[in-house]
Design an enzyme around this catalytic site. Structure first.
Site, short mmCIF file in Angstrom:
data_model
loop_
_atom_site.label_atom_id
_atom_site.label_comp_id
_atom_site.label_asym_id
_atom_site.label_seq_id
_atom_site.Cartn_x
_atom_site.Cartn_y
_atom_site.Cartn_z
N VAL A 120 0.85 -1.19 0.00
CA VAL A 120 0.00 0.00 0.00
C VAL A 120 0.88 1.24 0.00
CG1 VAL A 120 -1.76 1.30 1.23
CG2 VAL A 120 -1.86 -1.18 1.20
N GLY A 121 1.84 1.28 0.92
CA GLY A 121 2.77 2.38 0.94
C GLY A 121 3.66 2.37 -0.30
N ARG A 200 -8.62 3.43 6.14
CA ARG A 200 -9.20 2.08 6.17
C ARG A 200 -8.71 1.28 7.37
NH1 ARG A 200 -7.10 2.88 1.07
NH2 ARG A 200 -8.57 3.16 -0.65
N ILE A 201 -7.39 1.26 7.57
CA ILE A 201 -6.82 0.45 8.65
C ILE A 201 -7.20 1.04 10.00
CG2 ILE A 201 -4.68 -0.32 9.73
CD1 ILE A 201 -3.50 -0.52 6.88
N ARG A 222 -7.00 15.30 9.05
CA ARG A 222 -7.26 16.61 8.44
C ARG A 222 -8.74 16.90 8.29
NH1 ARG A 222 -3.25 16.04 3.39
NH2 ARG A 222 -4.14 13.95 3.52
N ARG A 281 4.58 3.26 9.18
CA ARG A 281 5.92 3.22 8.64
C ARG A 281 6.89 3.69 9.73
NH1 ARG A 281 4.39 0.39 5.17
NH2 ARG A 281 4.64 0.57 2.91
N ASP A 305 5.66 -2.55 14.72
CA ASP A 305 5.75 -3.51 13.62
C ASP A 305 6.63 -2.96 12.51
OD1 ASP A 305 5.10 -5.92 12.19
OD2 ASP A 305 3.75 -4.73 10.94
N HIS A 329 7.83 -6.22 10.67
CA HIS A 329 6.95 -5.72 9.60
C HIS A 329 6.10 -6.85 9.01
CE1 HIS A 329 6.58 -2.30 6.42
NE2 HIS A 329 5.42 -2.90 6.62
N SER A 332 0.69 -7.47 7.29
CA SER A 332 -0.18 -8.12 6.31
C SER A 332 0.15 -9.59 6.12
CB SER A 332 -0.07 -7.39 4.96
OG SER A 332 1.25 -7.49 4.45
#
Length: 363
Positions: A120-121, A200-201, A222, A281, A305, A329, A332
């Site tokens: 995703v990132g 979403r997360i 925001r 991140r 993570d 990490h 997922s």
């Protein structure tokens, strides 16, 4: 739509292929059928994959359209092999361990149409350079949301309830007699949880927190999120969230604005009993500041993570702290999520070369 440069390169490659086959046919007396097979194979689009452990389900989809080449060694592809492998490719299938910048695009040349990253990132991809060259970028949102949200709760509980620390009491022979407050930590019931980044997360994390009977769910961002009402979450300024929360959970994206946003100043705003969780991140945290906060009792504990760098060397000071839980990490890391990510990456790439909208574009 295909760019003029892309079409020109494809026509040039095909013309050269036809001439080569015609010359070879005349010299070796090949049959028309053999020439047709050779033309088909030589005219397929070229794709480079930077790891060998992509699920076969995704590879099978790509082989319908591409001549697939991939790095077959262990671990991330070495830089020189990436630069060599991407030459003349129409598409690149990469991962967050690969730095995709101007040098890579220069080596790929004008034929490169799309980069698909199985993540995703996309802070490992130089987006302005891709945009400048008209190269599309596909990412993998949604399909990993549940897996990461599950892991976030697991990491939070492991950190707050000191599970790794308690396990070491057994394995190191330190488990003796029971004591009323031995290995105790903060519980979720009646607590305030603050989520930094309510996409979403973040929303799925909030959904999973509710059955634990938290007293309040806060989020910062925001803008107001329409889903917040259903989840019973309240938007507050970041400073208020940090001051009020027993658990601070970071799920925001890494951007220039969020890079190292968690510094000494922000950690000092948190409760001394706060548990800090980061699944976004590593770059959103000033790790030296976090180390000072954990060692100095500014906050109670942290569960990470994601770190900087990755992999984090075992000699790093964070690795020796009893109040810091570290994971490599794996947000997922379920079979289903990773397979879905691989297939979505393949579908992004196929859509790009077929002139269709990407299922999950980065921009």
């Amino acid at each position: 739509m295909f760019s003029l440069n892309y079409i020109s390169c494809f026509v040039l490659k095909t013309t050269k292929t036809i001439l080569n086959i015609y010359t070879t046919k005349s010299r070796l007396h090949l049959s028309p059928h053999s020439c047709a097979v050779a033309l088909y194979k030589m005219s397929k689009l070229k794709l480079y994959i930077t790891r060998p452990d992509v699920p076969e389900k995704a590879i099978a989809l790509l082989k319908e359209k591409f001549e697939v080449a991939m790095w077959t060694g262990s671990g991330p592809v070495p830089r020189e092999d990436l630069l060599r492998g991407v030459r003349g490719c129409d598409a690149l299938y990469c991962f967050l361990t690969d730095r995709i910048d101007q040098e890579v695009l220069d080596c790929a040349g004008e034929s490169l149409r799309v980069v698909g990253t199985m993540s995703v990132g996309h802070d490992h991809v130089d987006v302005p350079v891709l945009k400048q060259r008209g190269v599309l970028l596909g990412i993998t949102p949604d399909v990993l949301t549940d897996a990461v949200a599950d892991l976030t709760l697991a990491l939070l509980l492991a950190t707050s309830r000191r599970l790794f620390e308690a396990n070491r009491q057994i394995t190191e022979g330190k488990w003796t007699a029971w004591a009323p407050f031995w290995m105790c930590g903060p519980g979720l019931k009646a607590s305030t949880a603050g989520i930094v980044g309510f996409g979403r997360i973040g929303q799925e994390v909030a959904r999973r927190l509710r059955p634990f009977k938290v007293a309040a769910l806060l989020y910062s961002g925001r803008s107001d999120k329409p889903e917040a009402g259903e989840l019973g979450a309240t938007r507050v300024p970041l400073g208020d969230l940090l001051e009020r929360s027993d658990f601070v959970i970071v799920t925001c994206a890494l951007t220039p604005d969020t890079r190292e946003m968690f510094n000494d100043a922000l950690f000092s705003k948190m409760k001394r009993s706060a548990v800090f969780i980061n699944v976004s991140r590593g770059g959103v945290v000033d790790q030296a500041a976090l180390l000072r906060a954990l060692q100095g009792g500014v906050i109670l504990a942290a569960g990470l993570d994601v770190t900087t760098p990755e992999p984090l060397p075992p000699s790093h000071p964070l690795c020796s702290l009893p109040n810091c839980v570290l994971l490599p990490h794996i947000g997922s890391a379920t079979h289903q999520a990773r397979t879905d990510m691989a297939v979505l990456t393949a579908r992004n790439i196929l859509a790009a070369v077929e002139g269709r909208p990407l299922p999950a574009p980065a921009f």
